[in-house]
Design a protein around this motif. Structure first.
Motif, mmCIF file in Angstrom:
data_model
loop_
_atom_site.group_PDB
_atom_site.id
_atom_site.type_symbol
_atom_site.label_atom_id
_atom_site.label_comp_id
_atom_site.label_asym_id
_atom_site.label_seq_id
_atom_site.Cartn_x
_atom_site.Cartn_y
_atom_site.Cartn_z
ATOM 1 N N ARG A 161 -2.403 11.264 10.187
ATOM 2 C CA ARG A 161 -3.110 11.070 11.441
ATOM 3 C C ARG A 161 -2.342 11.771 12.571
ATOM 4 O O ARG A 161 -2.934 12.411 13.431
ATOM 5 N N CYS A 162 -1.027 11.661 12.533
ATOM 6 C CA CYS A 162 -0.199 12.336 13.540
ATOM 7 C C CYS A 162 -0.440 13.836 13.486
ATOM 8 O O CYS A 162 -0.612 14.492 14.512
ATOM 9 N N GLY A 187 0.736 3.996 3.125
ATOM 10 C CA GLY A 187 0.709 3.534 4.514
ATOM 11 C C GLY A 187 1.365 4.509 5.469
ATOM 12 O O GLY A 187 0.760 4.924 6.451
ATOM 13 N N VAL A 188 2.580 4.902 5.151
ATOM 14 C CA VAL A 188 3.313 5.818 6.037
ATOM 15 C C VAL A 188 2.642 7.186 6.022
ATOM 16 O O VAL A 188 2.495 7.835 7.056
ATOM 17 N N LYS A 189 2.205 7.566 4.851
ATOM 18 C CA LYS A 189 1.611 8.898 4.719
ATOM 19 C C LYS A 189 0.324 9.009 5.525
ATOM 20 O O LYS A 189 0.087 10.016 6.186
ATOM 21 N N ASP A 190 -0.473 7.955 5.494
ATOM 22 C CA ASP A 190 -1.715 7.979 6.263
ATOM 23 C C ASP A 190 -1.437 8.151 7.742
ATOM 24 O O ASP A 190 -2.074 8.964 8.418
ATOM 25 N N VAL A 191 -0.466 7.383 8.214
ATOM 26 C CA VAL A 191 -0.152 7.475 9.638
ATOM 27 C C VAL A 191 0.389 8.858 9.968
ATOM 28 O O VAL A 191 0.052 9.446 10.991
ATOM 29 N N PHE A 192 1.187 9.387 9.051
ATOM 30 C CA PHE A 192 1.731 10.726 9.287
ATOM 31 C C PHE A 192 0.611 11.753 9.342
ATOM 32 O O PHE A 192 0.593 12.639 10.206
ATOM 33 N N VAL A 249 8.381 14.351 13.307
ATOM 34 C CA VAL A 249 7.108 14.354 14.023
ATOM 35 C C VAL A 249 6.717 12.927 14.393
ATOM 36 O O VAL A 249 6.355 12.632 15.538
ATOM 37 N N MET A 250 6.855 12.050 13.416
ATOM 38 C CA MET A 250 6.457 10.669 13.665
ATOM 39 C C MET A 250 7.314 10.054 14.765
ATOM 40 O O MET A 250 6.823 9.316 15.610
ATOM 41 N N TYR A 268 0.852 -1.189 0.000
ATOM 42 C CA TYR A 268 0.000 0.000 0.000
ATOM 43 C C TYR A 268 0.888 1.239 0.000
ATOM 44 O O TYR A 268 1.742 1.397 0.869
ATOM 45 N N ASP A 269 0.646 2.094 -0.992
ATOM 46 C CA ASP A 269 1.558 3.225 -1.199
ATOM 47 C C ASP A 269 1.515 4.235 -0.066
ATOM 48 O O ASP A 269 2.521 4.816 0.284
ATOM 49 N N PHE A 305 6.170 11.029 18.116
ATOM 50 C CA PHE A 305 4.988 10.262 18.498
ATOM 51 C C PHE A 305 5.386 8.851 18.921
ATOM 52 O O PHE A 305 4.902 8.340 19.936
ATOM 53 N N VAL A 310 6.554 13.568 4.068
ATOM 54 C CA VAL A 310 6.411 13.032 5.410
ATOM 55 C C VAL A 310 7.575 13.529 6.247
ATOM 56 O O VAL A 310 8.726 13.424 5.862
ATOM 57 N N VAL A 363 -7.016 -3.429 1.869
ATOM 58 C CA VAL A 363 -5.912 -3.158 0.960
ATOM 59 C C VAL A 363 -4.773 -2.487 1.720
ATOM 60 O O VAL A 363 -3.605 -2.660 1.424
ATOM 61 N N PRO A 388 7.493 7.465 1.454
ATOM 62 C CA PRO A 388 7.319 8.669 0.640
ATOM 63 C C PRO A 388 8.558 9.541 0.715
ATOM 64 O O PRO A 388 9.307 9.502 1.692
ATOM 65 N N GLN A 404 7.641 -1.587 2.914
ATOM 66 C CA GLN A 404 6.841 -0.364 2.984
ATOM 67 C C GLN A 404 7.308 0.644 1.946
ATOM 68 O O GLN A 404 8.501 0.746 1.662
ATOM 69 N N VAL A 405 6.349 1.364 1.403
ATOM 70 C CA VAL A 405 6.688 2.418 0.463
ATOM 71 C C VAL A 405 6.977 3.671 1.280
ATOM 72 O O VAL A 405 6.124 4.162 1.994
ATOM 73 N N MET A 413 0.691 2.844 14.947
ATOM 74 C CA MET A 413 1.998 3.445 14.700
ATOM 75 C C MET A 413 3.116 2.457 15.008
ATOM 76 O O MET A 413 4.057 2.306 14.236
ATOM 77 N N LEU A 432 3.315 -0.133 12.466
ATOM 78 C CA LEU A 432 3.898 0.361 11.209
ATOM 79 C C LEU A 432 5.411 0.453 11.333
ATOM 80 O O LEU A 432 6.152 0.007 10.452
#
Lengths: 767, 623
Positions: A370-371, A363-368, B239-240, A360-361, B243, B235, B184, B231, B228-229, B137, B140
């Motif tokens: 959300r953050c 995935g990281v972006k969605d979580v970010f 920040v991540m 899923y492209d 968290f 991103v 998905v 970005p 994992q892709v 999180m 992930l």
């Protein structure tokens, strides 16, 4: 001399100085100073120097000597330049040159260098023309020391003394050069000099030098890098040392600053400021929440608003959703036309097995994201109403209990040829009168629908009203600027006699009571219709009788008049703020309601004073009706709202009902049943239940009961109907603006409702 | 002086005094913006929405109290110290003093977040409530590669991995997993944590009440076991990472709490051999076994040793016999480990504390023995199957049993064809497991066979009835469920102990529920019938009124035909009638709700339309 102290960089600088030496050898005629500024310079050279100097600082003598030795060697070689012998190569050079590049790269490097050296040597000849020796060859090139690429595209390389171009040679192509190398055994010795555009042959001497360099040796065979040190200074007879200064004290005592530094460090260690190899702290685990019972403590900060949880996935997010969740290609294409924010973020897709799901492209972006939401979005506690919308509707009493009320259309009265503007029910409820835009007034029998009588007024009738008294069956009709009082011919002879008497006017009645103005209304005898014609100075919009049947009011756009049946006319003595729209009498008391476009004003006619103002809050009032009790008023407006006023409660509406989407045309109360109705241009009439309790503490109960439909929106003139020529354009316009239901009236005794439609039909709705 | 007097511009009141903008806050705290953000994340401070925004709409507003809360935070001082140290290090480095720089580096002030966690979540329930994001999180990060460029350290990723496994092991162990959904984006899990508030002991006539707080649902998403892709630029890992820092601490303490609640030591010490084989979950379950074997069991329970002896000598009689065997199979405890099965005693004692749901979940895969082929997502299945009481093994080293084991009932395969086939077992696709879990019954395996396209995988999070559209397969599952429930009627041959079994009670409960459902269904049908009857009546009434109008029969017929929209209109009128009396606010609200309803309905209509088209297409293909 301590050679082991030499580091590799020293050897590097060694090699560089050897190259310098080589140059010196190449051009014995020039001193080395003129060599140095040439573009051939290695970057390491200046950097390494300080290290050398640092070494020499420790042992001042030896460094100095080393340098001297170099220089000496160099000069010595230059002296013995003609000597070609290379027999005496020093033994352990391979060891000392280990830091140099490998043989291969060295080779390449050397060839380049040789070329460069050659070129420079030749160059030098040109440059050093001033102190030239006899065997000097002038360079062909006369362009000077400029980048050669400036002449890249030219055919010449400067001009000779005669001012002619010095032509470049033709470049040999590959084939030629290969043939030349095959033919000429000495071709490999040739080097192309780009600057002078000629080929130079390397001599044997030079070749030897290069070979030695390739081996990593000093270029000249005679040079001994490790020659034993010769102290040139003669110390034997010297009485004094070189420097006479006494040995300083600091050479004999421990350093003060060092000790200070040590003390500082010791102190820091003692104080614990410096800790050596502090153990890395492991995370300690312990029951943070204890046994949860003690945690009843109240947080002393603001209430925490938990972030909303992310939306849980639906069927469409499955890796293998049902087929109907997958949009078709057209739908996907249509998403492109949408705005960005409307476009679905996620397009369902179907994978037939678990193994075929791709990464899923986002995935990281969605979580970010959300953050970001968690720490950047303002949070506010919002009450989300999660209720059934039906529960918002108020609980109404059952309509069965509120019967009887008009429900269905029972009769239609047809005969008018244009929109029926007004109807009126006779006090006994046996007859109704109707006025229409086609200029007729008709009287119908209620129960049969028979048209009893027709008056052709000739002008569009705006309003009709029966006299409320049973024994005085007089009809007031407003048409244009006139109000006609018509004798309907009902009642026995005595009554008829009375009526005829009443409806007779002495024609010359010019001097009116109110002499301050001209005659507002002129009372005329109308012979054609056997009645009275009251001519106003403006068009009259409605007529209303007083309950005693003795007075009636007419409403003009300008003012309100109050004619007496004693043939007196009185303009109402109050000031109205705005144009009057409609007016009604109080059903029991001598109170009079006038509505302007915004407000309703209430006057006491007996005491002749203003009582109160009812503030409707509506945009434009169109009609008004008073409850038979007299304390409640309903007001209809052009925006489709109906206001119920409880006069005892306040001057604000007790309740506003938004029932019609279009203008309200009329409202009516039933005389005895707790019913009221409103009719509107949207072709509907609403029937409401409205109980008014005698207990003052109890608010009136209003329940919508029924929506009556049946009228059509077309105004009554069908295609077959041709407009009489007598009608002016103005009437066209009026009829043009007539839609839906124009009037509604209740039967005085039965719970029946009459509605007059713009489709020229009058309908009777019964329970 | 008048109470409310204030010189103009001196003191503020109301919203202006209560809220400050972000830049004001940053200035007030004398920190940089990144540090402010970091503090906000660590402390859980978020902007708030004042009723009146005195500085305009384009600002974010913080409550003054929140900012004061940050201001008094000891972390702020630590961060300042850190900054000072960083400056010193930089200075030492630029002066070419690596010794000093290194020494300083070892002494940079560190901080711990446990106090902050305690502050943010005063109760364990609060922590659970906010656990969704934390788990997502951490899961992930457990799958991310270590990246130097983004400051993603290896330790951090390992820690995340460890934490996620510990969490999963607990859930699996306590059988609290409820729903699983493969999307998905990844795999969603939902578990329900039921918390008993021990503080609420009320002694009334020597009776002890235990109040139960409602189950806290925790849902988290784990990415698929794929690369994992990452970005490129949109991103901000800083920040991540902040968290993650909080979440790691939070999850550590949550895990600690949970492990201790089932009497297991934390942090677990794992078998390095299994860890090396990347079978962390299995290693954890082994750890559970080992730790529950030792001292924490109630000393007064007499059956600890007895049951084991019984188990070793004769099989059959003890009530927990099957469980003992099951565990033995599941964990393949080596025979040289003495007292290996003792942990089960604890399970038995636990039983009465577990709610119906947990018991149901625990029994789902009870009699099944599953084997995973090497291509199926092992981690997820190793988590899910034991959570529902199944026995599972996989292809590879360290597995409890091999593929050749004859007692395997199901083998989970995700390949187009299966070469060698054992006749004693069924070969199914992994989706079967997840669908079984969501439906809480063992589904028939025909449609999940190898090489077939499995039936649609439906989300367990959707309330189909509320949504207004029930997919076909959901209906099938419902039918199967009701069928399964009818089957569970108590059979006559079962002995007495079954009657005492809590499961039996549960079954009865289920039957009751099923009956209630049926009754509700009947009622609804009756209401529907009634409505239809009423509608018909209305139609007749209208028919008669129109016929009253002395019209010909043909016209009457027409009217009957035309009366259909009339009925609709009447129904509409009735709906509108009470709308007339509603107050304006309520009416607006009602209308908004109607719009929402309409939108939902249009979505449902779209789905129906698509389904109809698909069916039509299939029909045309067939014919």
């Amino acid at each position: 001399m301590d050679f082991s102290g030499f580091s590799e960089e020293i050897y590097l600088s060694f090699a560089i100085s050897i190259l310098l030496l080589l140059l010196v050898l190449e051009s014995p005629w020039s001193n080395s100073a003129s060599w140095l500024p040439l573009d051939f310079c290695l970057p390491t050279l200046p950097e390494r120097r300080p290290a050398l100097m640092g070494d020499s600082e420790v042992e001042p003598g030896s460094g100095q000597h080393q340098k001297l030795c170099f220089l000496g060697g160099c000069s010595g070689e230059s002296l013995s330049e003609s000597e070609a012998s290379q027999s005496g190569s020093s033994g352990d050079e391979s060891n000392s040159y280990r830091a140099l590049p490998t043989q291969r790269t060295m080779m390449a490097w050397t060839t380049v260098m040789v070329k460069k050296i050659k070129v420079m040597a030749l160059n030098n000849e040109g440059v050093e023309e001033s102190d030239s020796s006899e065997d000097e060859v002038a360079p062909r090139n006369t362009i000077g020391d400029v980048p050669l690429e400036w002449y890249k595209d030219e055919t010449h390389i400067g001009y000779d003394l005669a001012g002619k171009k010095i032509k470049k040679k033709e470049r040999q192509d590959k084939l030629d050069s290969f043939l030349a190398s095959a033919d000429d055994s000495k071709n490999w010795l040739k080097v192309y000099d780009e600057y002078n555009d000629e080929e130079v042959e390397v001599t044997r001497q030079e070749l030897k030098l290069v070979r030695r360099l390739l081996k990593g040796k000093a270029p000249h065979a005679d040079f001994d890098p490790y020659a034993s040190y010769v102290d040139w200074f003669k110390w034997d007879d010297a009485k004094h040392p070189l420097s006479n200064a006494p040995e300083p004290k600091r050479r004999f005592i421990p350093s003060k600053w060092e000790s200070k530094k040590v003390v500082k460090l010791v102190r820091a260690i003692r104080l614990g400021l410096i800790k050596f190899d502090k153990p890395k702290e492991e995370q300690r685990f312990y029951p943070l929440w204890g046994d949860d019972s003690s945690s009843a403590e109240k947080a002393n900060h603001l209430a925490y608003i938990p972030a909303p949880k992310p939306k849980l996935p639906g069927h469409e997010e499955s890796y293998n959703p049902s087929l109907e969740y997958i949009p078709t290609q057209e739908e996907i294409n249509s998403y492109q036309l949408m705005y960005d924010e409307d476009r679905p973020k996620f397009i369902p897709k179907r994978y037939t097995s678990l193994r075929s799901i791709p990464a899923y492209d986002n995935g990281v972006k969605d979580v970010f994201e959300r953050c970001l939401d968690l720490y950047l979005c303002p949070r506010v506690r919002k009450k989300r109403i999660n209720i059934d919308p039906e529960s918002l509707k108020p609980k109404l009493p059952s309509r069965k209990d509120l019967k009887p009320y008009p429900v269905t259309c029972y009769l239609e009265y047809k005969g008018h040829k244009d929109a029926v503007m007004s109807i009126s029910v006779e006090a006994s409820g046996q007859w109704i009168a109707s006025g229409s835009l086609d200029g007729t007034v008709r009287i119908w029998e209620v129960e049969t629908g028979r048209c009893l009588r027709v008056w052709d007024i000739g002008e569009a009738v705006k309003s009709v009203a029966w006299n409320p008294l049973n024994e005085l069956p007089v009809l007031a009709v407003s048409a244009g600027r006139d109000v006609l009082l018509l004798n309907t011919g009902f009642g026995d002879d005595e009554e008829q006699k009375k009526i005829r008497e009443l409806l007779r006017v002495e024609t010359p009645q010019a001097p009116d009571d109110s002499d301050n103005k001209g005659p507002v209304v002129s009372w005329l005898q109308d012979d054609k219709h056997d009645g009275i014609r009251l001519r106003h100075f403006k068009t009259v919009s409605s007529v209303e009788w007083h309950r005693k049947g003795d007075y009636f009011s007419t409403v003009m756009p300008a003012d309100i008049l109050l004619p007496l049946s004693k043939k007196h006319t009185q303009r109402i003595p109050f000031k109205l703020h705005g144009l009057p729209v409609s007016a009604v009498f109080h059903p029991t008391r001598s109170i009079f309601f006038v509505s302007t476009k915004k407000n309703v004003r209430v006057y006491d006619l007996w005491q002749q004073k203003f009582i109160k103002k009812l503030e409707t809050g509506l945009r434009e009032v169109s009609c008004i009706a008073v409850h038979p009790g007299g304390d409640n008023v309903i007001v209809g407006s052009r925006e489709g709202k109906l206001c119920w006023f409880d006069m005892d409660l306040s001057s604000q509406p007790y309740r506003i009902l938004k029932c019609h989407p279009k203008d309200l045309t009329n409202v009516a109360f039933h005389r005895s049943y707790p019913l009221f109705a409103s009719c509107s241009e949207d072709c509907t009439a609403y029937v409401f239940h409205g109980t008014v309790y005698s207990d003052l503490n109890q608010n009136p109960l209003i329940v919508p009961l029924e929506i009556l439909r049946g009228h059509t929106s077309s105004n009554g003139r069908g295609e077959s109907f041709s407009t009489p020529s007598s009608y002016s354009l103005c009437w066209h316009l009026i009829s043009f603006f007539c839609y839906g239901v124009m009037d509604c009236k209740f039967h005085p005794r039965q719970p029946w409702l009459f509605t007059a439609g713009a489709d020229s039909v009058i309908k009777l709705y019964c329970h | 002086m008048v109470k409310h007097y204030r010189p103009p511009g001196k003191k503020k009141e109301g919203n202006a005094a209560r809220y400050i903008t972000r830049s004001q806050a940053v200035k007030h705290l004398q920190v940089t913006l990144p540090l402010f953000r970091r503090l906000c994340i660590l402390k859980g401070v978020f902007p708030r929405e004042p009723k009146k925004k005195m500085k305009g709409n384009h600002h974010t507003y913080y409550h003054v109290k929140d900012i004061a809360f940050l201001q008094h935070e000891p972390l702020l001082e630590i961060f300042r110290d850190k900054r000072a140290y960083e400056k010193k290090i930089k200075k030492a480095e630029s002066k070419k003093n690596p010794d000093l720089a290194n020494r300083l580096r070892t002494r940079i002030p560190t901080y711990k977040l446990d106090r902050i966690i305690r502050e943010r979540y005063p109760k364990f329930v609060d922590a659970l409530r906010d656990l969704d994001d934390c788990l997502t999180m951490v899961h992930l990060f457990a799958t991310l590669p270590a990246l130097e460029r983004e400051k993603l350290e290896v330790e951090r990723i390992h820690n995340c991995r460890r934490l996620s496994h510990e969490w999963q092991a607990y859930i699996s162990r306590s059988h609290k997993l409820r729903k699983v959904f493969i999307s998905v984006k990844g795999i969603y899990y939902q578990h329900v944590e039921i918390i008993f508030v021990d503080g609420l002991y009320i002694f009334v006539l020597y009776v002890l009440f235990k109040a139960e707080v409602e189950g806290q649902k925790v849902t988290w998403l784990t990415p698929h076991a794929l690369q994992q892709v990452l970005p490129d630029d949109d991103v901000d890992f800083n920040v991540m990472l902040t968290f993650v820092e909080v979440y790691e601490t939070l999850l550590t303490f949550v895990n600690y709490h949970l492990y201790h609640s089932i009497n297991v030591k934390y942090p677990p010490i794992l078998d390095p051999g299994l860890e090396a084989l990347a079978a962390d979950l299995y290693a954890l379950s082994r750890y559970f076994d080992a730790s529950s074997r030792t001292p924490v069991v109630d000393p007064h329970d007499p059956s600890i040793f007895g049951s084991e002896q019984v188990e070793t000598q004769q099989k059959g009689t003890p009530p927990d016999e099957s469980e003992l065997r099951l565990a033995q199979l599941q964990h393949q405890l080596p025979s040289n480990e003495p007292g290996a099965l003792m942990r089960l005693v604890e399970d038995v004692t636990d039983e009465d504390e577990e709610d119906e749901d947990t018991v149901e979940c625990k029994k789902l895969f009870k009699d099944l023995k599953l084997f995973l082929s090497r291509e199926v997502p092992r981690e997820s299945l190793l988590f899910v199957i034991p959570a529902f009481g199944g026995v599972v093994s996989w292809e590879g080293e360290g597995a409890p049993f091999k593929e050749a084991d004859q007692s395997i009932t199901h083998q989970i395969v995700d390949r187009p064809t299966q070469g060698h086939i054992f006749l004693s077992r069924e070969y199914i696709q992994p989706q079967w497991v997840y669908d079984c879990v969501n439906a809480r019954i063992i589904l028939p395996t025909e449609s999940y066979m190898v090489g077939r396209v499995p039936p649609p995988h439906l989300s367990p999070f959707v309330d189909n009835d509320a949504e207004g559209y029930v997919p076909e397969y959901a209906e099938t599952i419902k039918r199967l469920q009701s069928a399964a429930r009818n089957e569970v009627l108590p059979l006559p041959g079962i002995g007495k102990e079954d009657l005492e079994d809590p499961q039996k009670l549960l079954v009865e409960g289920i039957i009751d529920r099923a009956e209630a459902n049926e009754a509700a269904e009947r009622k609804r049908k009756m209401i529907l019938e009634q409505n239809r009857y009423l509608d018909e009546l209305k139609m007749e009434v209208i028919g008669t009124t129109t016929s009253d109008d002395k019209q010909s029969i043909s016209k009457e017929m027409e009217a009957r035909e035309a009366s259909d929209p009339d009925i609709q209109r009447i129904v509409q009128d009735h709906a509108n009638m009470s709308k007339v009396v509603m107050s304006r606010n309520k009416r607006k609200l009602y209308e908004a709700m109607e719009i929402g309803k309409k939108r939902k309905q249009s979505h449902v209509d779209l789905l129906k339309e698509r389904k109809r088209k698909i069916a039509a297409a299939q029909k045309s293909v067939e014919s």
